[in-house]
Design an enzyme around this catalytic site. Structure first.
Site, PDB file in Angstrom:
ATOM      1  N   ASP A 281      -4.161  -6.019   5.289  1.00  0.00           N
ATOM      2  CA  ASP A 281      -5.223  -6.780   6.020  1.00  0.00           C
ATOM      3  C   ASP A 281      -5.263  -8.215   5.298  1.00  0.00           C
ATOM      4  O   ASP A 281      -5.803  -9.141   5.931  1.00  0.00           O
ATOM      5  CB  ASP A 281      -6.485  -6.313   5.746  1.00  0.00           C
ATOM      6  CG  ASP A 281      -6.651  -4.908   6.510  1.00  0.00           C
ATOM      7  OD1 ASP A 281      -6.026  -4.725   7.698  1.00  0.00           O
ATOM      8  OD2 ASP A 281      -7.086  -3.624   6.082  1.00  0.00           O
TER       9      ASP A 281
ATOM     10  N   LYS B  78       8.821 -17.414 -10.249  1.00  0.00           N
ATOM     11  CA  LYS B  78       7.867 -16.283 -10.876  1.00  0.00           C
ATOM     12  C   LYS B  78       6.693 -16.810 -11.855  1.00  0.00           C
ATOM     13  O   LYS B  78       6.920 -17.688 -12.595  1.00  0.00           O
ATOM     14  CB  LYS B  78       9.102 -15.509 -11.878  1.00  0.00           C
ATOM     15  CG  LYS B  78       8.504 -14.190 -12.218  1.00  0.00           C
ATOM     16  CD  LYS B  78       9.715 -13.599 -13.274  1.00  0.00           C
ATOM     17  CE  LYS B  78       8.648 -12.312 -13.699  1.00  0.00           C
ATOM     18  NZ  LYS B  78       9.578 -11.924 -14.878  1.00  0.00           N
TER      19      LYS B  78
ATOM     20  N   ASN C 160       0.913  -1.305   0.071  1.00  0.00           N
ATOM     21  CA  ASN C 160       0.187  -0.043  -0.063  1.00  0.00           C
ATOM     22  C   ASN C 160       0.933   1.292  -0.005  1.00  0.00           C
ATOM     23  O   ASN C 160       2.021   1.153   0.117  1.00  0.00           O
ATOM     24  CB  ASN C 160      -1.111  -0.070   1.230  1.00  0.00           C
ATOM     25  CG  ASN C 160      -0.146  -0.118   2.509  1.00  0.00           C
ATOM     26  OD1 ASN C 160       0.572   0.832   2.827  1.00  0.00           O
ATOM     27  ND2 ASN C 160      -0.434  -1.170   3.390  1.00  0.00           N
TER      28      ASN C 160
HETATM   29  N1  CTP Z   1      -3.281  -3.133  12.176  1.00  0.00           N
HETATM   30  C1  CTP Z   1      -2.672  -4.239  12.819  1.00  0.00           C
HETATM   31  N2  CTP Z   1      -2.571  -5.317  11.972  1.00  0.00           N
HETATM   32  C2  CTP Z   1      -3.396  -5.593  11.092  1.00  0.00           C
HETATM   33  C3  CTP Z   1      -4.261  -4.774  10.453  1.00  0.00           C
HETATM   34  C4  CTP Z   1      -4.173  -3.479  11.085  1.00  0.00           C
HETATM   35  O1  CTP Z   1      -1.827  -3.998  13.498  1.00  0.00           O
HETATM   36  N3  CTP Z   1      -3.217  -6.740  10.403  1.00  0.00           N
HETATM   37  C5  CTP Z   1      -3.831  -1.931  12.929  1.00  0.00           C
HETATM   38  C6  CTP Z   1      -2.922  -0.504  12.329  1.00  0.00           C
HETATM   39  O2  CTP Z   1      -1.678  -0.410  12.339  1.00  0.00           O
HETATM   40  C7  CTP Z   1      -3.772   0.546  12.916  1.00  0.00           C
HETATM   41  C8  CTP Z   1      -5.184   0.002  12.930  1.00  0.00           C
HETATM   42  O3  CTP Z   1      -4.912  -1.631  13.096  1.00  0.00           O
HETATM   43  O4  CTP Z   1      -3.315   0.830  14.153  1.00  0.00           O
HETATM   44  C9  CTP Z   1      -6.161  -0.066  11.913  1.00  0.00           C
HETATM   45  O5  CTP Z   1      -7.128  -0.817  11.993  1.00  0.00           O
HETATM   46  P1  CTP Z   1      -7.900  -1.537  10.805  1.00  0.00           P
HETATM   47  O6  CTP Z   1      -9.396  -1.859  11.572  1.00  0.00           O
HETATM   48  O7  CTP Z   1      -7.230  -2.588  10.374  1.00  0.00           O
HETATM   49  O8  CTP Z   1      -8.174  -0.386   9.851  1.00  0.00           O
HETATM   50  P2  CTP Z   1      -8.431  -0.660   8.331  1.00  0.00           P
HETATM   51  O9  CTP Z   1      -7.439  -1.587   7.574  1.00  0.00           O
HETATM   52  O10 CTP Z   1      -8.600   0.451   7.787  1.00  0.00           O
HETATM   53  O11 CTP Z   1      -9.487  -1.753   8.631  1.00  0.00           O
HETATM   54  P3  CTP Z   1     -11.236  -1.619   7.916  1.00  0.00           P
HETATM   55  O12 CTP Z   1     -10.834  -2.002   6.595  1.00  0.00           O
HETATM   56  O13 CTP Z   1     -11.986  -2.368   8.549  1.00  0.00           O
HETATM   57  O14 CTP Z   1     -11.543  -0.003   8.256  1.00  0.00           O
END
Ligand code: CTP
Length: 407
Positions: A277, A287, A208
């Site tokens: 996520d 590859k 990202n």
């Molecule tokens: N975070 C984490 N580990 C993950 C995903 C997120 O530690 N695998 C942490 C990020 O560092 C941040 C927070 O969780 O502090 C963000 O929350 P999250 O719910 O994951 O945010 P989004 O990814 O934006 O989720 P959504 O798509 O549900 O809004």
């Protein structure tokens, strides 16, 4: 800087004439200063000058038997709370980059566990040379702080970047390297920052747009507040803040492993990383070839690092970040509750907002309070956030102490 021990290495360059003044600035702040000179430095300034301003015998030679008997070089490396090389010549920076131990200053830099900083001073063309650029990149990546150089008239009569920073400025920067006094003094703060990379095959990954800048600013602010700071960083190209221990990771799984390893003894965990996520369900060993017109990538959830820490038996004070494109406050509050956090810092993202830009604004929510940190540079916001964390942490520890007293 009262009672702090600064090892000042002086290498060969005309800017060495400013180093006795630097010694005075450090001593004015209460620091003890041990000067170590290279052979080149002695061509520009005498040891007598440094001895007069530092009040200590100047060290110069790795092979000086009498000096070694009084305090050996390993002992001297351990004595230091911080090491500053000012001026740092192009030659010294090259030797530091290649890990040499061929004189006393280089050996001390290798043998110390204290934060090391260099204040480069050289002709602007030497500073711009690809070899110097590569050496600076190497030492920065290893955690050496690079103070300056500044721009302006040079001793050689030319103008450009290569002037050593002024002694007052350097003294301030050295102060920021020291584990000090401050709202988080004595606390250990663990921070995640940057994106993660989830491999698809040996050459491709899902990632990202996070730059890591906010997390690095938070690490700097926590350090300035006196904390011991460990920063677990995904792949970013941001310099490590002074005095911060940095652990580089790639994937969400690596980040989780590093965080769990570093968790014992942590007082505050701040999760600024944009952890992926989802990751590819399978990482191809070779590859992937383009044999079809379309391709499906099957993804699976990664482990939530933040939620794992919040549910851990050794749970510290836990701070999350939320990047939202809409309903910022509602979504952030839902995350605060769902992940069982003590605090969440939320911002709006999308278009040019937040990712890879210099300023931002934050809405900070805790169980009982709401604070808006107005649009500002990321370091200013980070300092504001650290102040709020220190306040809540102190309130919580105070409540605990009162509870113990009542019990
Ligand atoms: N975070 C984490 N580990 C993950 C995903 C997120 O530690 N695998 C942490 C990020 O560092 C941040 C927070 O969780 O502090 C963000 O929350 P999250 O719910 O994951 O945010 P989004 O990814 O934006 O989720 P959504 O798509 O549900 O809004």
């Amino acid at each position: 800087m009262q009672g702090k021990r600064i090892l000042l290495g002086v290498t060969g360059g005309i800017a060495a004439y400013k180093s006795p003044d630097l010694v005075r600035r450090l001593r004015e702040r209460g620091a003890e200063v041990q000067v170590v000179m290279s052979a080149g430095a002695r061509e520009f300034v005498t040891a007598t000058t440094f001895q007069a301003v530092s009040g200590r015998t100047v060290r110069a030679d790795l092979w000086d038997a009498a000096a070694e008997a009084a305090m050996g070089h390993i002992e001297l490396a351990r004595w230091a709370d911080a090491v500053l090389i000012a001026p740092a010549s192009a030659n010294f920076i090259a030797r530091l980059a290649s890990g040499q131990a061929d004189d006393l200053i280089a050996t001390l830099c290798l043998a110390t566990q204290a934060p090391v900083a260099v204040a480069p001073a050289m002709n602007h063309v030497m500073w711009a040379n690809a070899a110097t650029r590569a050496n600076i990149a190497t030492i920065s990546a290893r955690g050496v702080q690079v103070f300056g150089p500044g721009e302006g008239d040079q001793a050689c009569g030319e103008t450009g970047t290569g002037r050593m920073l002024e002694p007052l400025d350097l003294a301030d920067r050295v102060a920021a390297l020291l584990p000090g006094v401050g709202a988080l003094a004595g606390k250990r703060v663990l921070i995640t920052a940057g994106p993660t990379r989830e491999p698809i095959d040996p050459v491709r990954f899902v990632s990202n747009r996070s730059s890591g800048k906010m997390g690095f600013a938070v690490a700097q602010a926590a350090r300035e507040a006196g904390a011991t700071v460990v920063l677990v960083a995904g792949p970013v190209s941001v310099p490590t803040p002074a005095g911060v221990a940095r652990i580089d990771v790639e994937s969400a799984a690596d980040m989780l492993a590093a965080v769990l390893r570093e968790l014992p003894g942590t007082d505050v965990f701040i999760s600024t990383a944009a952890v992926a996520d989802y990751r590819p369900a399978r990482c191809a060993q070779q590859k992937i070839k383009k044999t079809t017109e379309t391709m499906d990538l099957s993804l699976e959830r990664t482990t939530d690092v933040l939620a794992t820490v919040a549910a851990h038996v050794e749970r510290p004070f836990v701070v999350g970040f939320a990047a939202e494109t809409e309903s910022v406050e509602n979504n952030a509050r839902a995350k605060l509750m769902k992940k069982n956090l003590d605090m969440i810092a939320a911002n709006e993202v999308g278009h040019a907002k937040a990712f890879d830009c210099e300023d931002n604004e934050l809405l900070v929510l805790s169980r009982g309070a709401r604070h808006e940190l107005a649009r500002a540079g990321k370091l200013t916001l980070a300092r504001g956030l650290i102040e709020l964390i220190a306040h809540d942490l102190a309130a919580r520890n105070g409540a605990r102490t009162r509870g113990t007293a009542l019990a």
